[in-house]
Design an enzyme around this catalytic site. Structure first.
Site, PDB file in Angstrom:
ATOM      1  N   GLU A 199      12.862 -17.144   3.903  1.00  0.00           N
ATOM      2  CA  GLU A 199      11.301 -16.744   4.022  1.00  0.00           C
ATOM      3  C   GLU A 199      11.052 -17.960   5.458  1.00  0.00           C
ATOM      4  O   GLU A 199      11.424 -18.309   6.610  1.00  0.00           O
ATOM      5  CB  GLU A 199      11.027 -17.935   3.084  1.00  0.00           C
ATOM      6  CG  GLU A 199      11.636 -17.129   1.686  1.00  0.00           C
ATOM      7  CD  GLU A 199      11.764 -16.155   0.737  1.00  0.00           C
ATOM      8  OE1 GLU A 199      11.063 -15.263   1.836  1.00  0.00           O
ATOM      9  OE2 GLU A 199      11.488 -16.226  -0.179  1.00  0.00           O
ATOM     10  N   HIS A 212      10.201 -11.566   4.958  1.00  0.00           N
ATOM     11  CA  HIS A 212      11.663 -12.130   4.829  1.00  0.00           C
ATOM     12  C   HIS A 212      12.904 -11.286   5.326  1.00  0.00           C
ATOM     13  O   HIS A 212      12.564  -9.927   4.519  1.00  0.00           O
ATOM     14  CB  HIS A 212      12.315 -13.057   3.722  1.00  0.00           C
ATOM     15  CG  HIS A 212      12.178 -12.138   2.722  1.00  0.00           C
ATOM     16  ND1 HIS A 212      11.729 -13.018   1.075  1.00  0.00           N
ATOM     17  CD2 HIS A 212      12.593 -11.306   1.999  1.00  0.00           C
ATOM     18  CE1 HIS A 212      12.053 -12.004   0.385  1.00  0.00           C
ATOM     19  NE2 HIS A 212      12.535 -10.917   0.950  1.00  0.00           N
ATOM     20  N   ASP A 224      23.355 -12.528   0.313  1.00  0.00           N
ATOM     21  CA  ASP A 224      22.543 -13.675  -0.750  1.00  0.00           C
ATOM     22  C   ASP A 224      22.860 -13.627  -2.327  1.00  0.00           C
ATOM     23  O   ASP A 224      23.775 -12.292  -3.086  1.00  0.00           O
ATOM     24  CB  ASP A 224      21.336 -14.090  -0.465  1.00  0.00           C
ATOM     25  CG  ASP A 224      20.143 -12.680  -0.327  1.00  0.00           C
ATOM     26  OD1 ASP A 224      20.600 -11.007  -0.929  1.00  0.00           O
ATOM     27  OD2 ASP A 224      19.854 -12.021   0.243  1.00  0.00           O
ATOM     28  N   ASN A 253       6.804 -10.421   2.304  1.00  0.00           N
ATOM     29  CA  ASN A 253       6.308 -11.683   3.523  1.00  0.00           C
ATOM     30  C   ASN A 253       7.580 -11.890   4.931  1.00  0.00           C
ATOM     31  O   ASN A 253       7.092 -12.653   5.776  1.00  0.00           O
ATOM     32  CB  ASN A 253       6.257 -12.845   3.114  1.00  0.00           C
ATOM     33  CG  ASN A 253       8.172 -13.566   2.346  1.00  0.00           C
ATOM     34  OD1 ASN A 253       8.993 -12.689   2.359  1.00  0.00           O
ATOM     35  ND2 ASN A 253       8.260 -14.192   1.606  1.00  0.00           N
TER      36      ASN A 253
HETATM   37  C1  F6R Z   1      18.299  -8.695  -0.536  1.00  0.00           C
HETATM   38  C2  F6R Z   1      17.567  -9.537   0.545  1.00  0.00           C
HETATM   39  C3  F6R Z   1      15.506  -8.852   0.266  1.00  0.00           C
HETATM   40  C4  F6R Z   1      15.679  -8.024  -0.270  1.00  0.00           C
HETATM   41  C5  F6R Z   1      13.904  -7.585  -0.327  1.00  0.00           C
HETATM   42  C6  F6R Z   1      13.299  -6.557   0.015  1.00  0.00           C
HETATM   43  O1  F6R Z   1      19.895  -8.491  -0.755  1.00  0.00           O
HETATM   44  O2  F6R Z   1      18.288  -9.697   0.940  1.00  0.00           O
HETATM   45  O3  F6R Z   1      16.128  -9.192   1.767  1.00  0.00           O
HETATM   46  O4  F6R Z   1      16.528  -7.138   1.011  1.00  0.00           O
HETATM   47  O5  F6R Z   1      14.178  -8.792  -0.644  1.00  0.00           O
HETATM   48  O6  F6R Z   1      13.539  -6.346  -1.236  1.00  0.00           O
HETATM   49  P1  F6R Z   1      13.113  -4.765  -2.612  1.00  0.00           P
HETATM   50  O7  F6R Z   1      14.148  -3.650  -1.734  1.00  0.00           O
HETATM   51  O8  F6R Z   1      13.668  -5.066  -4.012  1.00  0.00           O
HETATM   52  O9  F6R Z   1      11.937  -4.581  -2.204  1.00  0.00           O
END
Ligand code: F6R
Length: 240
Positions: free
Chosen positions: A143, A138, A67, A136
């Protein structure tokens, strides 16, 4: 879904990092799907050390990131492109031509999605997809919603995600939109490795592993993948 629990995030970094290293040792032109955020850092540290010690070369590897934020210049210090360069790409012998990112500033999100899907296909598909998980539930920036997504698309980030990630933004407000690979693109990877560490992920981990497959917890679909390994620390596994 294979679930393994470890005592520390550092230990998970060694295990996940070694999975990527072994993938590249077995297939020098492997295609890696990569994630950003705090969770992957110990894994990227391990991969850098493996490269520095001469154990592995990434020169024929291709990467596709999950992303990228919209409305943020690619070179901004908080872009995911910058994050990957600082934490992995600049420290290994990856060929910059083999690095693939969604363009968060693309004028036409649908055309950008089609471009990314075509590039993944042309590379032969993703061999190993690395994932973190949001509080959440994701995965990538898919989401919670009423349906599972397929290819990449432009997403309106939820308040939960904005709250979790805005701590990194000090000069500009955190973007409200991102381009993200869809759930379908993630599920088409031949192998998936999801890492979750810390108490803030315990509820999402519980829903992913013990809940029904439900788009309100996007990670729950990983139970339907034939080769998905989940690496947890004891805090993230606390509610299981
Ligand atoms: C990042 C991504 C997100 C993260 C998730 C957890 O490329 O796709 O899904 O993996 O938000 O983020 P952290 O590791 O910062 O808790």
């Amino acid at each position: 879904m294979k679930v393994l629990t470890f005592d520390s995030a550092a230990e998970i970094g060694r295990v996940a990092g070694e999975m990527f290293v072994q993938t590249v040792l077995q297939k020098s032109n492997a295609v890696l799907g990569l994630a950003t955020g705090a969770t992957p850092l110990p894994t990227y540290d391990y991969m850098v050390k493996a490269y520095e010690s001469g154990k592995v070369s990434f020169k024929n590897v291709s990467t596709f990131n999950l992303d990228e934020y919209c409305d943020l210049p690619k070179a901004h210090k908080n872009s995911y492109f910058t994050f990957m360069n600082e934490n992995l790409f600049s420290k290994i012998d990856l060929n910059p031509d083999n690095v693939h990112f969604l363009d968060g500033n693309a004028a036409d999100a649908e055309a950008e999605s089609a471009r990314y899907a075509a590039e993944i296909e042309a590379a032969g598909g993703i061999d190993v997809q690395f994932l973190g998980i949001g509080r959440n539930g994701h995965i990538a920036f898919n989401e919670p919603s009423d349906r599972f997504t397929n290819d990449a698309y432009k997403v309106h980030l939820t308040e939960s995600t904005i709250e979790a990630n805005s701590i990194y933004f000090d000069d500009v407000p955190m973007p409200r939109y991102a381009m993200t690979m869809g759930v379908g693109s993630v599920m088409r990877a031949r192998k998936i490795v999801l890492v979750a560490t810390g108490k803030s992920k315990a509820q999402a981990v519980l829903s992913m592993i013990k809940g029904d497959i439900d788009p309100h917890c996007p990670a729950s679909i990983l139970k339907a993948h034939p080769d998905c390994t989940v690496l947890l620390d004891t805090d993230a596994a606390a509610l299981l």
